[in-house]
Every structure is written in C-alpha cells, then in structure tokens.
Motif scaffolding. Structure first.
Motif, PDB file in Angstrom:
ATOM      1  N   LEU A   1      47.635   3.320 -42.906  1.00 50.12           N
ATOM      2  CA  LEU A   1      48.339   4.183 -41.967  1.00 50.12           C
ATOM      3  C   LEU A   1      48.624   5.529 -42.612  1.00 50.12           C
ATOM      4  N   SER A   2      48.345   6.615 -41.872  1.00 51.19           N
ATOM      5  CA  SER A   2      48.644   7.965 -42.355  1.00 51.19           C
ATOM      6  C   SER A   2      49.156   8.799 -41.181  1.00 51.19           C
ATOM      7  N   ALA A   3      49.982   9.822 -41.509  1.00 50.13           N
ATOM      8  CA  ALA A   3      50.507  10.742 -40.504  1.00 50.13           C
ATOM      9  C   ALA A   3      50.474  12.131 -41.096  1.00 50.13           C
ATOM     10  N   SER A   4      49.720  13.052 -40.457  1.00 53.55           N
ATOM     11  CA  SER A   4      49.583  14.415 -40.970  1.00 53.55           C
ATOM     12  C   SER A   4      49.880  15.394 -39.844  1.00 53.55           C
ATOM     13  N   PRO A   5      50.425  16.587 -40.203  1.00 55.17           N
ATOM     14  CA  PRO A   5      50.774  17.549 -39.155  1.00 55.17           C
ATOM     15  C   PRO A   5      49.537  18.212 -38.560  1.00 55.17           C
ATOM     16  N   VAL A   6      49.660  18.526 -37.314  1.00 56.21           N
ATOM     17  CA  VAL A   6      48.635  19.339 -36.631  1.00 56.21           C
ATOM     18  C   VAL A   6      49.078  20.784 -36.739  1.00 56.21           C
TER      19      VAL A   6
ATOM     20  N   ARG B   1      53.080  21.509 -32.433  1.00 59.61           N
ATOM     21  CA  ARG B   1      54.201  20.730 -32.931  1.00 59.61           C
ATOM     22  C   ARG B   1      53.875  19.251 -32.755  1.00 59.61           C
ATOM     23  N   ALA B   2      52.990  18.743 -33.584  1.00 62.36           N
ATOM     24  CA  ALA B   2      52.483  17.378 -33.387  1.00 62.36           C
ATOM     25  C   ALA B   2      52.132  16.768 -34.727  1.00 62.36           C
ATOM     26  N   LEU B   3      51.997  15.405 -34.710  1.00 61.70           N
ATOM     27  CA  LEU B   3      51.544  14.652 -35.863  1.00 61.70           C
ATOM     28  C   LEU B   3      50.322  13.851 -35.443  1.00 61.70           C
TER      29      LEU B   3
ATOM     30  N   VAL C   1      46.105   8.385 -32.917  1.00 63.94           N
ATOM     31  CA  VAL C   1      46.842   8.900 -31.789  1.00 63.94           C
ATOM     32  C   VAL C   1      47.586  10.142 -32.260  1.00 63.94           C
ATOM     33  N   THR C   2      47.705  11.126 -31.349  1.00 66.64           N
ATOM     34  CA  THR C   2      48.437  12.356 -31.672  1.00 66.64           C
ATOM     35  C   THR C   2      49.778  12.309 -30.966  1.00 66.64           C
ATOM     36  N   VAL C   3      50.844  12.548 -31.736  1.00 65.37           N
ATOM     37  CA  VAL C   3      52.197  12.529 -31.186  1.00 65.37           C
ATOM     38  C   VAL C   3      52.613  13.973 -30.942  1.00 65.37           C
TER      39      VAL C   3
ATOM     40  N   GLY D   1      58.933  21.506 -38.605  1.00 67.74           N
ATOM     41  CA  GLY D   1      59.623  21.299 -39.882  1.00 67.74           C
ATOM     42  C   GLY D   1      60.493  20.068 -39.926  1.00 67.74           C
ATOM     43  N   THR D   2      60.134  19.037 -39.204  1.00 65.48           N
ATOM     44  CA  THR D   2      60.959  17.834 -39.109  1.00 65.48           C
ATOM     45  C   THR D   2      60.142  16.632 -39.554  1.00 65.48           C
ATOM     46  N   CYS D   3      60.797  15.708 -40.291  1.00 64.79           N
ATOM     47  CA  CYS D   3      60.136  14.496 -40.755  1.00 64.79           C
ATOM     48  C   CYS D   3      60.423  13.371 -39.770  1.00 64.79           C
ATOM     49  N   TYR D   4      59.420  12.542 -39.536  1.00 63.58           N
ATOM     50  CA  TYR D   4      59.526  11.444 -38.587  1.00 63.58           C
ATOM     51  C   TYR D   4      59.082  10.155 -39.262  1.00 63.58           C
ATOM     52  N   LEU D   5      59.829   9.045 -38.958  1.00 60.60           N
ATOM     53  CA  LEU D   5      59.417   7.725 -39.402  1.00 60.60           C
ATOM     54  C   LEU D   5      58.517   7.139 -38.318  1.00 60.60           C
ATOM     55  N   VAL D   6      57.261   6.901 -38.669  1.00 60.28           N
ATOM     56  CA  VAL D   6      56.268   6.385 -37.731  1.00 60.28           C
ATOM     57  C   VAL D   6      56.028   4.917 -38.064  1.00 60.28           C
TER      58      VAL D   6
END
Length: 995
Positions: free
Chosen positions: A723-728, A732-734, A773-775, A781-786
């Motif tokens: 699992l990985s999450a990177s900014p777009v 304003r998306a991950l 999937v794109t959130v 500038g905000t961190c999210y727990l996915v």
C-alpha cells in the motif's frame, strides 16, 4: 589622718583580748590605750605603751562582754591620731552538764559559766547514726531542757554551746535512753531438734539476752546476746520431744529490763521399723517398733481394718514400750497399725504395712450353663478376704485359673467347648493366705450347625444345603424343608454328626424354599438354624426390539419360560448415554413400548426373569431411533483466511456427522469430512481466502440419515499488499496504490482520516479488480491516515495502513516593502489554505547575487522584518510552505534599501572651464550617482550627469570661467535616492567658496 589599722583577737581566751595596730608612717612617740565598757562608757583600763610597741594584752576581763578600745598615737610636733574599735570576749562554757532520762526522753541540766552570754544552743545527735535529732536555741537564763519523743534504748550525744556575739564555747556529754521491753515473744518447734523464737517491739533495746532452759533437767541449754534489729532466732541441736523454757531481757548502756518468757516442745521422733505380723494365737496380730531417740510422754497405738483403714482399737503404752498384741480379730481381714509418739501437744507417727488374718472358704457355690454352648456362670456368697482363686477343670485337668478381687460373687467362663462337662473350684484369698476350695460340676450347651447355607448353584430344580459341623458334643442333625410362601413341608432330613452337606432334588424352578436344622448332643438340643434360597429361574425366549415409527419409540417383545416368575425386568440402555431405562412388569406381561428416547441413538434391550434375588437374562436385542437434523448450523471465518469454522448444536442422537462443503457458485461438493457424535465444531483448512462456500451436515444413526439446513459462509479475504499514498501535484488529492493479494474478494473499502481531526473518516469503495484510487477534495499540506480492507461478504481483511500528505499551498500576495530605512525591509504575505509544518523565507541580495538569509517560521506566521541590510542594495524574497518533504513556493518579489548620501564632497577647478567633483561612499554604496550642476547666481540648471554605482569622481567641462557653480551629488537605488548638500565653487578665475 594617719590610719593605725587596729585589730583585736582573743586566741581562745575568754578573759583576755590581744590588741594589735600598725606603727604610723614616720613613727610615734608613744601610745595611749583606753578600755571602756560598751554601753555604759565606764573606763576600765588606761594603759600607756612605748613608741616601738604594736600590741597589748588586756587581761582579767569578763567573758562574753563587749568592750570599746581607743588607741591614741602621739606623733611629732605634738600631733595625735586616734582609732576606736569594739570587741567581745569569748563566753565561758557551762559547767556540770548532765543528761538523764527514761525510755523516750532525756533531760539536760547545767550550771552557768562565768561572765555574760547572749544565749545557749543545744544540738542532740543519735550516737550510732550521727543524725541530728534536735537543734534548740535557749535564752541566756536557761539551765535545763527536756528532749522527748526519743528512741528507747539508744545512745545520744548532747552539745551545749554558750553564745556571745560571734563567739561560742561548747560542752558535750552522752547518755542512753532506757530500753523498751520486747513483746509478743513466741517459741515454736522448727523440727525435732530445733525451736524458733520470735518477738516484736525489740527496736528499743541495744542488746537482747536470751536464755533457753530444759524443763526436764532444769538446766540452761543455751544463751544468746543479739544486737538491735534481730527479731527471731533458731535454737539448734536440742533434744527431741522435750519441753523448753525461754527467758528474754533487754539492755541499753547501763539499763537492763527483764522481758517476757515462753515455753515450747520440740517435735518427738517417729517410731522406727513398725511391723504387724501374726501372733501364735489364731486371729491375733502383734505390732512391734524401734524406740527412737529423744523423749516422749507415751505411745498411742491404733489398729485399722480394711482397705478404708477404719480405726477399730486404740491402746496407750509407756514411752519405753516397743510392742503390743491384738486378740480376737475377724478372719480374712486386712489390718494395719499406726504407732504415734506423743510429746506435749505434738505427735510423730509411723505406719506398718498391711497384715492379714487367715480367711474361710465361700459358701453357696453354683455353676450354671444358662443355655450357652460356650460359657458357664459360676457364683458364690461373699466371704471375708482380699479376693478369690477360681479353677475350672476338664476331666480333672485345669483349663483356666482366675484371681478376683473381694466384692465379686460371680464369674462367667467364656470360650468353652460346647456339650462338655466342667468342674469348678473356688477359694478365699487374704494376703498370703488361701482357704480350702469348694467344688461343683456342670455341662455346656451343644452348638447348632454353623454357617448353614442354602444355594441353587445355578440350577433350576435343585438346592444344596451346607454347614460346618459343631465343634464338640454333637450326635447328629435333623432338618425340615418348606416352601417359604405357603410354609408347606416338602421333606424331612436326618443326618449323622459327620455330615456337612446335602442336595435336595426335583424342585420347581424360580421358587423360594426354607431349610430348618438343629444339632443334638446328649440331653440338649441346639437352637434351630434356618437358611432360605430360590431355585434359579429360566430365562425368557424370543426377545425382539422394533422401531414403532412413533416419535422416538421402540417396542420390546418376549416369550415366558416354565417355572415361577416374580416379575420381568427390562433394561434399555445406549452406549452413548450414561443414563439407562429400567422397567419392571408383572409375570403375565410379554411386551412393552419405550417412548421419549433420544433420537439417532442405538439402544440395547435385555429382558431378565426375576425370582427372589436371582435373575436369568435373555440375549441382547438392538435397534436405532431416527436421528434429528442438526440445528443452528453456523459457518464463520476461521483462525486464518484459508479456514472456515463450522459449528452446530446437536439435536440428539446419531452415530456420526458428515460435513459437506461446496463452492457456492458451482454447487459441486469439494470436501466431505466425517466427525464423530459429540463434536460440535470443525475447522476446514486449505480454502481460498475471500470465497463464498455452502455447508450441509448429514446426521447418521444406523441405517437412518437426515440433513441439516444449508449454511452459507465466507473465508476472510487477504489484505492488499504494498500500500502506498502519494500526493497529486496538480490537485488537492492523494493517489492510493496497492497490489492484489491471492484469493478472492467482493471489493475494497478505503477509509481516509484527516490527521488530528475528530471528524468521521471518509469512506471509498473500489472494485475487486482495482489496484488504485484517487482521493480528491483534500486539504493542502495535510496528512491523512489511509486504511484499506479487502471485503468478502460481511467480512473484511485485516487493514493495511499508510499515512500520506498532500502538497501544501503556496503563500500569496507576497510583498517586500521599504519602511524608509537604509538597513531594513518588511516582508508580508497572505495565509494559504490548508496546513503546513513551517515556512522557509529566503532573502537574496541581487547586488551580490547571493542568498544572504534563510528564516524558518511557524506555520501561522504572516510577516518578517529583515534588519542590518546593506544600504542601497537590491534584494529579492521568496516564501516556501513546507509539509514533510513537500514544498510550495511563492513568486519572487524585489525591493531596494535606501542608499546613503555621499560624503566628503569636494570641488576643484584645475582650469577655467573645468570643475572636478569627488566624493566618498559610506556603507554598500548605491545603484548609481546623479550630479546636478546649477548656476549659483541664477539657480539655472547647467548640467545633469548620471553615473554608474562605482563612480567616485567626475569632471565637469565646458563651464564658464570665473563663474560660481552649485553642485550636488545624489546616490540612487531603485526609486530611492539620497543627496549631499549643495557645494559651490568658481571656475579658475574665481575663488571657491562654500555655499
């Protein structure tokens, strides 16, 4: 004047005074000494002394009298000096001091000494302790004093001091108070050779004198003198059994007082070796003893009888006797004697050992069997003595000897041979004596047959009787066999004494019989013994067990055999249940139906015929009840994603269960698992994670089968991998990516939770074949727990977690302004949306093409002031929002600092049309310089020159000679400038002046 230092002393002489003085400085021609009586002033002595005299004795004076003495010294030139002093002579002591008195008082008397006195002091002390008892002051006329309340029999010392002024003269004497007589004198024996004397009230005597006298011989045996404080004394080595007299007197100094007296006896000694033995005459006993030392008045001899030692006779004999004889005593009695030595009120006794008179044999002897085969009861009348000797004989041979104490008049012999003749003898015993015996004989009773039993031995038509033969005295056996229920006599049996069993044939099966037997020996017949038993019953035949098709019911059938039957007992049980069904039916019943049995259970039936305690049982018959389908079948995920946990509730019965597993889509059976009865759960392993399965359980009971309802279940899917999450960057998306795990699933469920927020997380769903999937619509500038789960049916996999942060938003409306300073710039910006960790603010110097300052500011900062900058320089600033490793920067904005005005401006005219302008720069300089030249007289502009920032001088040409010009130099930096003051100067023909 001159001091003579006159002094007076008496040197312990009561009629003289020694006068002393110092010779005055320069000497004296002589001295005049005048002695006068103090008070009256009468001159008593007038004496002249030579020039070298410094002392003089006045003699013949009156003791205890006060005098005034004047010393006058004649000096040179007829001058004199005088000094007066007073003195008192020592008083004379009293005369004829005496001290006399009684037990608690002393009277002191004396005669006055010569001269005068102020008074008397009397001090009375106890001579032994030196304690001051009385201290008295008396007037000068006193000549006697009475001291009372003193201790009797004590010596006192009296000191009488005559006092006059500070002087005194003492006289002493000693005297004793009269002693007091001791009271409560007691004299008592301490032992046979000692007496203890005690008394009270002896504190008033210095010495006590005791005299002890033997009243038998009238001689003094012992005397004693004791000091004060002794209250008792023990006189030793006296004669036993003797009366003594004790006299006592008290002494104190010259005084003696006779006290009380007392008498007492010493204890007598006990007689020794007291014995009591038989005398020559029948029923007589003689007492003897040894005469002890000392004296006694007489002996008192007491004869005692029986175990209670009851006194029966008293005899008094002289103190020198050593024996006495008692006649006419009772036969067979125990006696003892006590010999008491009597001396005054005291006695000393000694006892003998017991002695006996000879006994007589008992009468009324009997021996009876009382129907007992093993015992005989012997009895007799009481005879006087210590006890009895019993002998039991068999054929003139003793078999048992017994000794009994007095008071017992019967004895039972146990353990004898049945049917045997015994002889009994009894004698009376008294001490060492035994009387002649009395004899009697009798028989014991015969024994009945022992251990009589009646047993069928497993036979249906015969019974066997057995017993153990009587131990002795039997001549044979007789017996009667009866039917127990009807009491009808079936047969008579007679046997010899050597028989121990008999078999009774041709009896009815299953019937109860009773056998009565007795042993015969001589004239006696033993009690009847009886035994009861049944013949063995015959087992039933044709036993069957069938399923009635009723709910949980089985029917039993059987046939009756020949013979008697009490009842039929049906025992139905199952090996799978601890409880069993037991039913009894009457002898005419041949079938029975069991209801309410456990379903799916194999039962076994045994039919038994009961006759008394015996039963005959048929072979087992067996049958199964129909099983029930299982209830509450549940299929749940197992401990692993590859497992299913199948559980159920047994409805009852069944031999085992068959668990069938099939894929829900294909309905094809992929697994058959057999589990035994009693197991209520099963783990199916090796399945595909995240798959849907169908489970059906078949219950089996013998030939019968039944199925449960079908249950659907899922295995838990495996979690996604990598699992990985990177900014777009453009939105304003991950972008969330993952890899598909092995197995199946229905889809994916994603949860996105903003860091530090209490709001509910956002949920997204993805198809089962998705890997990303794109959130959207997230905060910059905000961190999210996915979190992501694989979903299969109602179950989720374990979550995979990752934290991803969006790119922060860049600051906007950035400005860099000059507040009017040559060394400061002010930067401000608008807060961008979203979050950030901090700002990086970078200041560049465009003049030097370098980065000069970088500041890290809090995420809420909106401005910063730069200080200590270089004047006249151009700067650029950029603000960067930082979130983790991501940055977003604003545009660059520029601004100048104010330049500093040039300094040291100078003008020179090297020629008529030329002016040379020079200056110096402070700080960092400027972007450039502008020279403004005007005609000083008209202020008209003459020239405007723009120079580079490195210029420090300039030559103005083509000017008018002899003309005064005004020059100013401006430093420029962007839109800002700073000018020097105007400086005037003439071209060469003129003189340069300051404006």
């Amino acid at each position: 004047g001159t001091v003579l230092n006159v002094s007076v002393s008496d040197h312990d002489q009561s009629d003289s005074l020694l006068l002393s003085w110092d010779e005055p400085e320069g000497g004296a021609k002589g001295y005049l000494l005048a002695l006068s009586s103090l008070g009256s002033g009468t001159l008593l002595q007038n004496v002249s002394a030579g020039p070298n005299t410094t002392s003089f004795w006045f003699r013949g004076l009156t003791p205890g009298t006060r005098y005034e003495i004047e010393v006058t010294a004649t000096l040179a030139c007829m001058d004199t000096t005088s000094q007066t002093i007073t003195a008192q002579t020592t008083p004379s002591p009293v005369h004829n001091l005496s001290l006399s008195g009684g037990g608690s008082w002393l009277r002191a008397a004396w005669a006055h000494g010569r001269g005068q006195r102020d008074g008397y002091g009397l001090a009375l002390r106890h001579s032994l302790s030196q304690a001051l008892v009385r201290n008295v002051s008396l007037p000068p006329a006193a000549s006697a004093f009475l001291f009372d309340g003193l201790l009797a029999g004590s010596e006192y010392a009296l000191t009488v001091s005559t006092r006059a002024g500070s002087g005194q003269a003492s006289t002493s004497t000693r005297q004793w108070t009269a002693p007091s007589v001791p009271t409560q004198l007691r004299l008592s024996p301490g032992s046979s050779t000692s007496l203890v004397a005690s008394w009270a009230g002896a504190a008033g005597a210095a010495w006590l004198h005791l005299e002890l006298r033997n009243l038998l011989t009238q001689k003094v045996s012992m005397t004693l003198s004791a000091r004060r404080g002794l209250t008792s004394h023990t006189f030793q080595h006296l004669q036993p059994g003797t009366q003594y007299w004790l006299g006592l007197s008290a002494t104190a100094g010259p005084h003696t007082v006779v006290g009380p007296n007392a008498t007492a006896w010493t204890y007598p000694l006990s007689p020794g070796n007291v014995t009591l033995s038989s005398a020559e005459e029948q029923n007589s006993l003689q007492a003897r003893w040894s005469i002890p030392g000392g004296c006694r008045d007489f002996y008192l001899v007491t004869l005692r009888e029986g175990e209670d030692s009851v006194p029966t006779r008293n005899i008094s004999v002289g103190g020198d006797s050593d024996h006495v004889t008692f006649h006419g005593l009772s036969p067979g009695q125990q006696h003892s004697v006590q010999v008491v030595a009597v001396a005054g009120p005291y006695r000393a006794s000694a006892n003998s050992t017991a002695a006996w008179t000879e006994p007589q044999a008992p009468s009324g002897v009997s021996l009876s069997s009382q129907g007992s085969p093993h015992s005989l009861l012997a009895s007799w009348e009481e005879a006087t003595g210590e006890g009895y000797l019993l002998v039991l004989s068999l054929a003139e041979r003793p078999v048992k000897n017994s000794s009994l104490l007095r008071g017992v008049t019967s004895f039972t012999y146990e353990g004898l041979h049945p049917g045997t003749l015994y002889t009994f003898e009894v004698s009376t015993v008294a001490g060492p004596y035994t009387s002649s015996p009395r004899c009697i004989s009798n028989w014991t009773y015969p024994l009945p047959p022992e251990q009589l039993t009646l047993s069928n031995g497993g036979h249906s038509t015969s019974l066997q009787a057995s017993w153990r033969a009587a131990s002795s005295g039997s001549t044979g056996y007789t017996g009667i066999l009866r039917e127990t229920k009807s009491q009808e006599q079936v047969r008579n049996v007679t046997m010899g004494s050597d028989w121990t069993n008999v078999t009774l044939e041709n009896l009815v099966p299953g019937r109860q019989y009773t056998l009565e037997m007795a042993a015969v020996a001589g004239p006696y017949r033993s009690p009847v013994q009886s035994a009861t038993d049944w013949t063995y019953p015959l087992a039933p035949a044709g036993v069957t067990l069938t399923n009635t098709r009723r709910p949980m019911g089985l029917s039993a059938f059987w046939d009756k055999a020949a013979g008697d039957v009490d009842q039929f007992h049906l025992q139905l049980y199952s090996k799978s249940h601890a409880a069993q069904r037991n039913t009894s039916v009457g002898p005419n019943t041949h079938n029975f139906t069991f209801l309410g049995l456990s379903p799916g259970t194999q039962y076994f039936l045994k039919v038994s015929v009961l006759a008394g305690p015996y039963r005959s049982s048929s072979h087992f018959a067996t049958e199964w009840t129909y099983p029930l389908s299982l209830a509450n079948v549940s299929v749940q995920p197992g401990r692993k994603p590859q497992e299913l946990h199948v559980s159920w509730v047994e409805s009852g019965g069944g031999r085992d269960h068959l668990v069938q597993l099939s894929a829900a889509e294909s309905l094809s059976i992929i697994r058959n698992v057999s589990v035994p009865r009693g197991v209520s759960q099963l783990f199916l392993e090796g399945l595909v994670p995240g798959s849907r399965y169908r489970v059906e359980i078949i219950s089996q009971a013998g030939p019968h089968r039944i199925s449960s309802q079908t249950a659907i279940g899922y295995t838990v899917p495996l979690s996604p991998r990598s699992l990985s999450a990177s900014p777009v960057s453009t939105a304003r998306a991950l972008a969330v990516h993952w890899e598909t795990a092995p197995g199946q699933r229905d889809g994916y469920l994603l949860s996105v939770l903003q860091e530090g927020s209490s709001a509910l997380p956002r949920h997204l769903e993805a198809g089962k074949d998705s890997t990303n999937v794109t959130v959207p619509q997230l905060e910059p500038g905000t961190c999210y727990l996915v979190r992501i789960w694989a979903v299969a049916g109602p179950y989720r996999s374990l979550p995979e977690n990752i934290t991803g942060c969006t790119v922060p938003a860049a600051p906007t409306n950035l400005s860099l302004t000059n507040p009017g300073s040559s060394s400061e710039l002010y930067t401000s910006w608008n807060k961008p949306p979203g979050r950030r960790d901090h700002y990086h603010v970078t200041l560049y110097s465009l003049s030097t093409q370098s980065r000069i300052q970088v500041q890290t500011l809090s995420p809420d900062a909106l401005n910063i002031t730069w200080t200590h900058l270089e004047a006249g320089s151009k700067f650029a600033v950029q603000v960067t929002a930082v979130k983790g490793s991501f940055e977003a920067s604003s545009i660059n904005v520029t601004q100048w600092t104010y330049p500093l005005a040039p300094v040291n401006l100078t003008l020179g005219s090297p020629s008529a049309s030329v002016l040379v302008v020079s200056w110096a720069v402070v700080g960092g300089g400027a972007e450039g310089f502008v020279l403004d030249v005007r005609d000083a007289a008209s202020s008209a502009p003459v020239g405007h020159v723009v120079l580079a920032g490195g210029a420090r001088s300039h030559i103005l040409r083509s000017l008018s000679p002899g003309t005064r010009y005004s020059v100013a130099v401006r430093a420029t930096a962007g839109p800002f400038h700073a000018s020097t003051p105007n400086l005037t100067h003439c071209t060469r023909e003129c003189h340069a002046l300051l404006a």
